[in-house]
Design a protein around this motif. Sequence first.
Motif, PDB file in Angstrom:
ATOM      1  N   ARG A   1      -2.171  12.800   9.353  1.00  0.00           N
ATOM      2  CA  ARG A   1      -1.040  13.183   9.696  1.00  0.00           C
ATOM      3  C   ARG A   1      -0.342  11.804  10.134  1.00  0.00           C
ATOM      4  NH1 ARG A   1       0.249  18.137  10.655  1.00  0.00           N
ATOM      5  NH2 ARG A   1       1.879  17.747  12.256  1.00  0.00           N
ATOM      6  N   ILE A   2       0.599  11.064   9.269  1.00  0.00           N
ATOM      7  CA  ILE A   2       1.011   9.872   9.419  1.00  0.00           C
ATOM      8  C   ILE A   2       2.540   9.868   9.524  1.00  0.00           C
ATOM      9  CG2 ILE A   2       1.475   7.725   8.177  1.00  0.00           C
ATOM     10  CD1 ILE A   2      -0.992   8.218   6.326  1.00  0.00           C
ATOM     11  N   VAL A   3       3.069   9.114  10.650  1.00  0.00           N
ATOM     12  CA  VAL A   3       4.453   8.815  11.033  1.00  0.00           C
ATOM     13  C   VAL A   3       4.587   7.482  10.629  1.00  0.00           C
ATOM     14  CG1 VAL A   3       6.077   8.599  12.725  1.00  0.00           C
ATOM     15  CG2 VAL A   3       4.620  10.700  12.811  1.00  0.00           C
ATOM     16  N   CYS A   4       5.647   7.459   9.840  1.00  0.00           N
ATOM     17  CA  CYS A   4       6.375   6.083   9.258  1.00  0.00           C
ATOM     18  C   CYS A   4       7.406   5.562   9.891  1.00  0.00           C
ATOM     19  CB  CYS A   4       6.646   6.007   7.969  1.00  0.00           C
ATOM     20  SG  CYS A   4       4.951   6.548   6.688  1.00  0.00           S
ATOM     21  N   LEU A   5       7.452   4.488  10.833  1.00  0.00           N
ATOM     22  CA  LEU A   5       8.785   4.097  11.573  1.00  0.00           C
ATOM     23  C   LEU A   5       9.722   3.217  10.773  1.00  0.00           C
ATOM     24  CD1 LEU A   5       6.739   3.050  14.922  1.00  0.00           C
ATOM     25  CD2 LEU A   5       7.894   5.177  14.314  1.00  0.00           C
ATOM     26  N   THR A   6       9.273   2.835   9.693  1.00  0.00           N
ATOM     27  CA  THR A   6       9.947   2.282   8.572  1.00  0.00           C
ATOM     28  C   THR A   6      10.059   2.691   7.280  1.00  0.00           C
ATOM     29  OG1 THR A   6       8.733   0.478   8.312  1.00  0.00           O
ATOM     30  CG2 THR A   6       9.999  -0.090  10.032  1.00  0.00           C
ATOM     31  N   GLU A   7      10.702   2.195   6.332  1.00  0.00           N
ATOM     32  CA  GLU A   7      10.730   3.009   5.056  1.00  0.00           C
ATOM     33  C   GLU A   7       9.907   2.495   4.215  1.00  0.00           C
ATOM     34  OE1 GLU A   7      14.578   3.677   2.456  1.00  0.00           O
ATOM     35  OE2 GLU A   7      13.598   1.777   1.637  1.00  0.00           O
ATOM     36  N   GLU A   8       9.260   1.210   4.276  1.00  0.00           N
ATOM     37  CA  GLU A   8       8.428   0.791   3.293  1.00  0.00           C
ATOM     38  C   GLU A   8       6.761   1.651   3.176  1.00  0.00           C
ATOM     39  OE1 GLU A   8       8.243  -2.138   6.713  1.00  0.00           O
ATOM     40  OE2 GLU A   8       9.718  -1.218   5.465  1.00  0.00           O
ATOM     41  N   PRO A   9       6.455   2.180   4.271  1.00  0.00           N
ATOM     42  CA  PRO A   9       5.110   2.822   4.314  1.00  0.00           C
ATOM     43  C   PRO A   9       5.506   4.053   3.379  1.00  0.00           C
ATOM     44  CG  PRO A   9       5.761   2.689   6.524  1.00  0.00           C
ATOM     45  CD  PRO A   9       6.679   1.648   5.791  1.00  0.00           C
TER      46      PRO A   9
ATOM     47  N   GLN B   1      14.180  -4.894   3.235  1.00  0.00           N
ATOM     48  CA  GLN B   1      12.860  -4.287   3.751  1.00  0.00           C
ATOM     49  C   GLN B   1      11.682  -4.748   3.002  1.00  0.00           C
ATOM     50  OE1 GLN B   1      13.192  -0.213   5.547  1.00  0.00           O
ATOM     51  NE2 GLN B   1      14.606   0.312   4.243  1.00  0.00           N
ATOM     52  N   PRO B   2      10.476  -5.268   3.541  1.00  0.00           N
ATOM     53  CA  PRO B   2       9.570  -5.758   3.016  1.00  0.00           C
ATOM     54  C   PRO B   2       8.563  -4.852   2.432  1.00  0.00           C
ATOM     55  CG  PRO B   2       8.959  -5.699   5.313  1.00  0.00           C
ATOM     56  CD  PRO B   2      10.474  -4.944   5.221  1.00  0.00           C
ATOM     57  N   GLY B   3       8.998  -4.164   1.312  1.00  0.00           N
ATOM     58  CA  GLY B   3       8.416  -3.053   0.617  1.00  0.00           C
ATOM     59  C   GLY B   3       8.586  -3.146  -0.927  1.00  0.00           C
ATOM     60  N   PRO B   4       8.103  -2.135  -1.418  1.00  0.00           N
ATOM     61  CA  PRO B   4       8.056  -2.045  -3.172  1.00  0.00           C
ATOM     62  C   PRO B   4       9.763  -2.301  -3.651  1.00  0.00           C
ATOM     63  CG  PRO B   4       6.677  -0.353  -2.328  1.00  0.00           C
ATOM     64  CD  PRO B   4       7.352  -1.026  -1.041  1.00  0.00           C
ATOM     65  N   ALA B   5      10.469  -1.968  -2.774  1.00  0.00           N
ATOM     66  CA  ALA B   5      11.945  -1.927  -3.330  1.00  0.00           C
ATOM     67  C   ALA B   5      12.590  -3.219  -3.441  1.00  0.00           C
ATOM     68  CB  ALA B   5      13.031  -1.407  -2.247  1.00  0.00           C
TER      69      ALA B   5
END
Length: 265
Positions: free
Chosen positions: A5-13, A239-243
């Motif tokens: 049960r994960i909560v993601c506080l930003t978009e990248e996760p 955002q430091p993610g895949p996008a």
Amino acid sequence: MGPQRIVCLTEEPTEVLYALGEQDRIVGISGFTVRPAQARREKPKVSAFTSAKIGEILKLQPDFVVGFSDIQADIARELVKAGVEVWISNHRSVDGILDYVRRLGAMVGAGERANDWAEELRRGLDAIEAQAATLPRRPKVYFEEWDEPPITGIRWVAELVRIAGGDDIFPDRAIEPLAKARILEDAAEVVRRAPDIILGSWCGKKFRPERVAARPGWDAIPAVRDGELHEVKSPIILQPGPAALTDGVARIAAIVQAWGARRAG
């Protein structure tokens, strides 16, 4: 098994977990999430970036919360005090983003898929860099992530500009992790560094090239003179993610390649 049960506080996760097919583990997301669009439709929104609905998060009974950077330290503190396990990542580079994909994947038991995807993302960057090697010359690029006051681009943005074929004019500032260290005290410094291309990505609002061009003295900048002022939408680059490693760098590369084609002609 990993957390269920994960909560993601930003978009990248959120984007990473959906891409790995592990979206069923997500029970709450950031209200700023736009990728993937499906997440906005089916997951409760429980946080902004600097604030969160702590009570709503706790009602979701998370066994793992993922956030980003010192800016979310207060949120993390409250959740830790309530007995929740929290991971605050703090990656600021392209290699850091790829490592983030691998680590988050490993945490949910999808390490092999995450490694494969990270390699695929790296190959995409390598292909863009190879294409950039064909440019007649490398343009100097000014990236602005906010206008009042002007704030220059962070490290992963500067690295993606380089991969796309340009040279960030403020590499000294790009290595600074905090936005306050990237504020331009003297906007005339951009004039002196004479960028060939100006990229705007004003976090949360539309980039206005006409306002940039109208700044005192900026008519002397090659990018302004030649009309090379372009928007890169903030959701795909800030955002430091895949996008950033896919749509973000592709957008920058398209702008740089078009600039090169005009010079070659």
